[in-house]
Design an enzyme around this catalytic site. Structure first.
Site, mmCIF file in Angstrom:
data_model
loop_
_atom_site.group_PDB
_atom_site.id
_atom_site.type_symbol
_atom_site.label_atom_id
_atom_site.label_comp_id
_atom_site.label_asym_id
_atom_site.label_seq_id
_atom_site.Cartn_x
_atom_site.Cartn_y
_atom_site.Cartn_z
ATOM 1 N N ALA A 14 2.287 -0.838 10.848
ATOM 2 C CA ALA A 14 1.684 -2.144 10.579
ATOM 3 C C ALA A 14 0.873 -2.044 9.300
ATOM 4 C CB ALA A 14 0.805 -2.590 11.740
ATOM 5 N N GLU A 53 0.854 -1.190 0.000
ATOM 6 C CA GLU A 53 0.000 0.000 0.000
ATOM 7 C C GLU A 53 0.885 1.235 0.000
ATOM 8 O OE1 GLU A 53 -3.821 2.045 2.225
ATOM 9 O OE2 GLU A 53 -2.965 0.227 3.056
ATOM 10 N N GLU A 100 -2.359 -4.181 7.029
ATOM 11 C CA GLU A 100 -3.477 -5.117 7.205
ATOM 12 C C GLU A 100 -3.612 -6.170 6.114
ATOM 13 O OE1 GLU A 100 -3.936 -1.824 6.407
ATOM 14 O OE2 GLU A 100 -5.543 -1.612 4.944
ATOM 15 N N ASN A 101 -2.557 -6.550 5.439
ATOM 16 C CA ASN A 101 -2.635 -7.539 4.363
ATOM 17 C C ASN A 101 -3.540 -8.709 4.763
ATOM 18 O OD1 ASN A 101 -0.328 -6.092 3.122
ATOM 19 N ND2 ASN A 101 0.797 -7.067 4.776
ATOM 20 N N HIS A 134 -6.510 -2.579 15.285
ATOM 21 C CA HIS A 134 -6.757 -1.783 14.083
ATOM 22 C C HIS A 134 -6.554 -2.609 12.821
ATOM 23 C CE1 HIS A 134 -6.767 1.905 11.590
ATOM 24 N NE2 HIS A 134 -5.909 1.209 10.857
ATOM 25 N N GLU A 135 -5.429 -3.276 12.748
ATOM 26 C CA GLU A 135 -5.138 -4.028 11.528
ATOM 27 C C GLU A 135 -6.075 -5.231 11.390
ATOM 28 O OE1 GLU A 135 -2.444 -1.069 11.019
ATOM 29 O OE2 GLU A 135 -3.329 -2.440 9.577
#
Length: 956
Positions: free
Chosen positions: A375, A234, A377-378, A410-411
């Site tokens: 971090a 990203e 989030e994949n 969050h992720e």
């Protein structure tokens, strides 16, 4: 998006970490730059090529005769949370020229093109399936891609355009037929492949063979090697791996095969569920992964290396057992347990609060030392900076534990708000980021303290986002244009975006908000959508009219709500008149009225609520709201819980503020009243007239807070903490760092002198004996917080007895929160105790532990001592420092740049030092260079002399 931590309040050892990346960029009179704009071959290296997208300029902004050479590196993760930038010349893409054997580097790039939200158009063909094979070897990695494309009826027919950057294209074919450059395809600029429309059928398979060199990728974007092989895609990193339609509305299913040497890469991970694994010839092995859920390319992930791990399972509400794994370098495995516990807490909470269940069979997290962000989030394979996943009682502060818990959540929450439902285009970034920040905030409130977390969030908003809204880079949470998308991973998109989501819940109630979320997922699961789609779901699920609410998405700036109250004793009515306004922003000289929820309470003299609390909906420029049945003139508590991201203009006496500080039923507004008292005291002394005596009323209020019983000690600690320098600076028309720093010190020292005995008493009350177990419940955490706030006040006295107290606390070596608080206090001590304290911390804690080492670097870089700049320079020469490691680099360079007094030295030496460091870092990692540019973003707030000095560095 990724979370990154980079704004620090060392007095409280608070590392303010926005979930996800924040890019703080505001320079001169122009907007976001292109991060890839090259300059001519013979051009002098400068901090920034010209950048001035017209949509970000005010109508009256001065237009330079020649483009100013500013700092083009405008991507910052934090306070955090994608940054990139370019060097003096673009790092060229590698591409096929005359066949695989003739592949060579391009020497020029197309000029940047501004993109507009209004120009979004669906593609004529889209990828629906992706099959990737990675053949990892020491010298290079071969990437074989097989992509199934289909005709998209919603898009116009035309050529197929593929993004491809920093790779060697060896071959390309459609349905097995090789494609030739010049005949079948050509390059558009240096990083886009254009395949002729005549070759495209309604359905076809495109195969490519590319070579990349992860070991040479110091940008840490795409696939790179830093101890292990790791990806970060990203926003636009996937194009550095293989040619593809690298945009978020292209959602495809992925199958991945990874081949690598088994000795050096025993662990092979990717998205989805593992399908098979086994050995190959030559000491190599493989693993194959399948992700059945369509996803955009920015969520692709791969990790290969020699890693340790811990494992557990989680049973979902439907009874499915999910395998959980958290990986790290072997020496860090003993610091992973809290991350695992936090992950399980997150999965349970999302099921209970929003009914959202995890969908894959496995969920993996990998901790990486060299990582640009916090971090990512994949899907099914989150990648974390070690700073946001490692935590153990002896080596992590209380705030470290909370940060890890929040970022893990969050992720994980992105699995639904970002992955299952993603953004149609990058203009909609706040759709996933603002919503997910809000969700992780709500989670942390439930896991810890709602009031403490709300205060934390507002402190972060005011420190990072309010200055952005008040500067030349002010932009709406949904921008209308950009040149480089990474410029808009900002505090506005993330933090203000979360506040906008929070206002939906304030207006609709928790139940109404949940109904809107349910409808949102029902309508859009598995698709890429817009902010308008989310707002429509909230409207339709609740039968609400939220049309005017859209202005929070389209307008920049922080609104001001002016309040005026009038009490009529005879009719027992209290009339509150609210008036809204918003200053001009770049490209927006005037604003339409917002839909602002203002939560209000009316208090009697005994502290009771005279009428039930109300949420007033301010929609017009000026409105009157009448409260009936008010038996006495009330003390007004306005904007309770910080119900909207606005500033309040409401005349209140010191007596009223002191009353609210001691009696308001709303914990946030109790804290807020105290902050206003502190702010008045500091600003009164931050002038050329010199310092003034601190109001006895403020000192009494502090004393009463120290002595209050039955109050959460964390709330006490926050109530007694003087606002940060950055927050105080927002209240000044022209910031004078010398006056402001001196005034804040004066107020702190004055309070400490008057209340020394009370501070010592509170300190001793919450001080644990040496060797005591480190507890992490709310009472224990709060006790350490209030104790260390008292220590901070006492340190300002500079007395031998308080210095001895600080040294004892540091050397006792109990909780890391206590150790760090004492070390911070010693770092600002100009006596010999400073050097001894810094050496003690290094020898006992930092040596051999990179996370504690980074704290050590940052504490010293941000300290207020003579020769602070020289000391920061010496840290760069320390044998444990590495400029290529983002965490270490940030700790020193960003640490010094956050040192208000010394960075803003009148001689400009701090500005020159930072600009030199930016240029050095830019050669290694332009994303990190971009982050550092944020420290020049508020230059207009300072006096003319400092402005000129900063301009000189930006233009050199």
């Amino acid at each position: 998006g990724a979370s990154v931590c980079s704004v620090v309040d060392l007095r409280m050892d608070r590392v303010v970490c926005t979930s996800c990346v924040i890019i703080l960029a505001s320079l001169l009179s122009v907007g976001a730059s292109s991060l890839r704009k090259p300059v001519g071959k013979g051009a002098a290296r400068a901090l920034l090529p010209a950048f001035q997208p017209a949509s970000l300029l005010t109508a009256t902004a001065p237009q330079p005769a020649q483009p100013p050479l500013l700092a083009a590196r405008l991507r910052q993760p934090l306070v955090g949370p994608r940054f990139a930038g370019s060097g003096a010349t673009l790092r060229p893409s590698l591409r096929l020229k005359g066949g695989a054997t003739a592949a060579k580097m391009t020497t020029a790039a197309a000029p940047p093109v501004e993109k507009f939200r209004k120009d979004y158009a669906p593609l004529g063909h889209v990828a629906e399936s992706v099959d990737l094979t990675f053949k990892i070897a020491d010298e290079s990695t071969q990437v074989l891609s097989k992509v199934g494309f289909v005709r998209n009826a919603a898009g116009a027919e035309g050529p197929l355009k593929l993004d491809a950057e920093d790779l060697v294209l060896n071959s390309m074919s459609i349905d097995g037929t090789p494609l030739k450059e010049g005949t079948d395809f050509e390059w558009e600029g240096s990083d886009v492949i254009v395949i002729k429309a005549g070759l495209l059928k309604d359905k076809f398979v495109l195969e490519t063979d590319s070579t990349i060199k992860p070991q040479d990728n110091t940008q840490l974007s795409g696939l790179y090697k830093s101890g292990m092989y790791c990806t970060q895609c990203e926003a636009e990193g996937f194009r550095r791996i293989t040619p593809f339609q690298d945009r978020p509305d292209v959602m495809a299913s992925y199958s991945v095969r990874i081949e690598a040497p088994k000795a050096s890469c025993p662990v092979l991970l990717s998205n989805g569920n593992m399908k098979s694994s086994g050995d190959l010839e030559g000491g190599r092995h493989f693993s194959e992964w399948t992700d059945p859920f369509p996803k955009p390319s920015y969520l692709f992930a791969l990790v290969a290396g020699d890693l340790g791990s811990i494992h557990s399972t989680f049973k979902t509400k439907s009874g499915k057992e999910v395998a959980l794994g958290i990986y790290s370098e072997h020496n860090n495995v003993n610091q992973l347990d809290w991350a695992m516990e936090s992950l399980k807490q997150s999965m349970t909470w999302d099921e209970k609060r929003f009914g959202l269940e995890y969908d894959l069979d496995v969920f993996n997290i990998v901790a990486v030392s060299d990582f640009n962000m916090g971090a990512m989030e994949n899907k099914g394979l989150n990648v974390f900076n070690t700073a946001c996943v490692l935590a153990a009682p002896k080596t992590a502060t209380d705030d470290d534990f909370e940060r890890v818990q929040g970022v893990i959540a969050h992720e994980y929450f992105h699995n639904w708000t970002g992955n299952r439902v993603t953004c149609r285009d990058w203009f909609q970034l706040t759709l996933k980021e603002g919503l997910t920040v809000f969700r992780d905030q709500q989670f942390t409130m439930d896991m810890t303290s709602e009031a403490v977390k709300r205060i934390d969030d507002v402190r972060s908003l005011r420190a990072a986002q309010f200055p952005q809204d008040n500067g030349p880079m002010a932009h709406p949470i949904r921008p209308e244009s950009y040149i480089a998308m990474d410029n808009f991973y900002t505090a506005t998109v993330y933090l203000k975006g979360a506040e906008v989501i929070g206002m939906y819940q304030t207006l609709l109630g928790r139940e109404g908000f949940r109904k809107g979320m349910d409808l949102y997922f029902e309508r859009h699961d598995g698709t890429a959508v817009t902010c308008d789609d989310f707002r429509s779901a909230m409207e339709d699920a609740n039968g609400a009219d939220l049309k005017q609410f859209e202005r929070w998405y389209t307008q920049a700036g922080t609104p001001t709500v002016k309040a005026l109250g009038k009490f009529d004793a005879s009719s027992k009515k209290y009339t509150l008149t609210l008036e809204q306004s918003c200053k001009p922003s770049p490209g927006q000289p005037s604003k339409d009225t917002y839909h602002i929820p203002v939560k209000v309470g009316l208090l009697g003299k005994d502290g009771s609520e005279l009428v039930p609390e109300k949420v007033l909906e301010l929609k017009e420029a000026k409105q009157e709201f009448v409260f009936e049945g008010v038996g006495e003139e009330p003390v007004v508590s306005i904007l309770r819980g910080f119900s909207a991201p606005v500033k309040v203009d409401f005349e209140q006496s010191e007596e009223s503020l002191a009353f609210l500080m001691g009696n308001d039923r709303d914990s946030f507004n109790r804290w807020e009243a105290g902050q206003k008292l502190f702010t008045r005291a500091v600003l009164a002394s931050a002038t050329s007239a010199g310092v003034k005596d601190v109001s006895p009323l403020l000192i009494t209020a502090v004393k009463q807070t120290l002595q209050a019983e039955g109050v959460d000690p964390s709330l006490k600690a926050y109530a007694l903490t003087i606002p940060s320098l950055s927050t105080l600076a927002e209240e000044m028309d022209v910031v004078d760092p010398d006056y402001l720093v001196a005034a804040r010190k004066h107020v702190k020292k004055s309070i400490a002198k008057e209340l020394k005995d009370h501070l010592l008493s509170t300190y001793n009350e919450h001080n644990s004996p040496a060797g005591a177990d480190i507890k992490r419940d709310g009472a224990a955490v709060g006790g350490r917080r209030i104790k260390n706030v008292c220590l901070d006040y006492l340190s300002s006295l500079g007395a031998d007895d308080t210095r001895a107290l600080i040294v004892r606390q540091q050397q006792a070596g109990g909780s890391m929160s206590d150790v760090v608080a004492a070390t911070v206090a010693l770092s600002n001590d100009p006596t010999e105790a400073r050097a001894a304290g810094m050496q003690h911390y290094y020898d006992k804690h930092a040596k051999g532990n990179d996370l504690l080492l980074c704290k050590w670097f940052m504490i010293q870089a941000a300290s207020d001592v003579p020769d602070a700049l020289k000391a920061a320079d010496e840290l760069l020469k320390h044998p444990d420092f590495s400029l290529t490691n983002p965490n270490k680099q940030r700790s020193v360079i960003a640490g010094f740049a956050s040192n208000m007094k010394h960075f803003h030295s009148k001689d400009g030496s701090g500005y020159e030092w930072l600009s030199d460091k930016i240029l050095t870092v830019d050669k290694i990692n332009n994303q990190q260079a971009a982050r550092l540019m944020s420290f020049f973003s508020t230059f207009r707030r300072y006096d003319a002399g400092r402005q000129a000095l900063m301009r000189a560095q930006l233009e050199k």
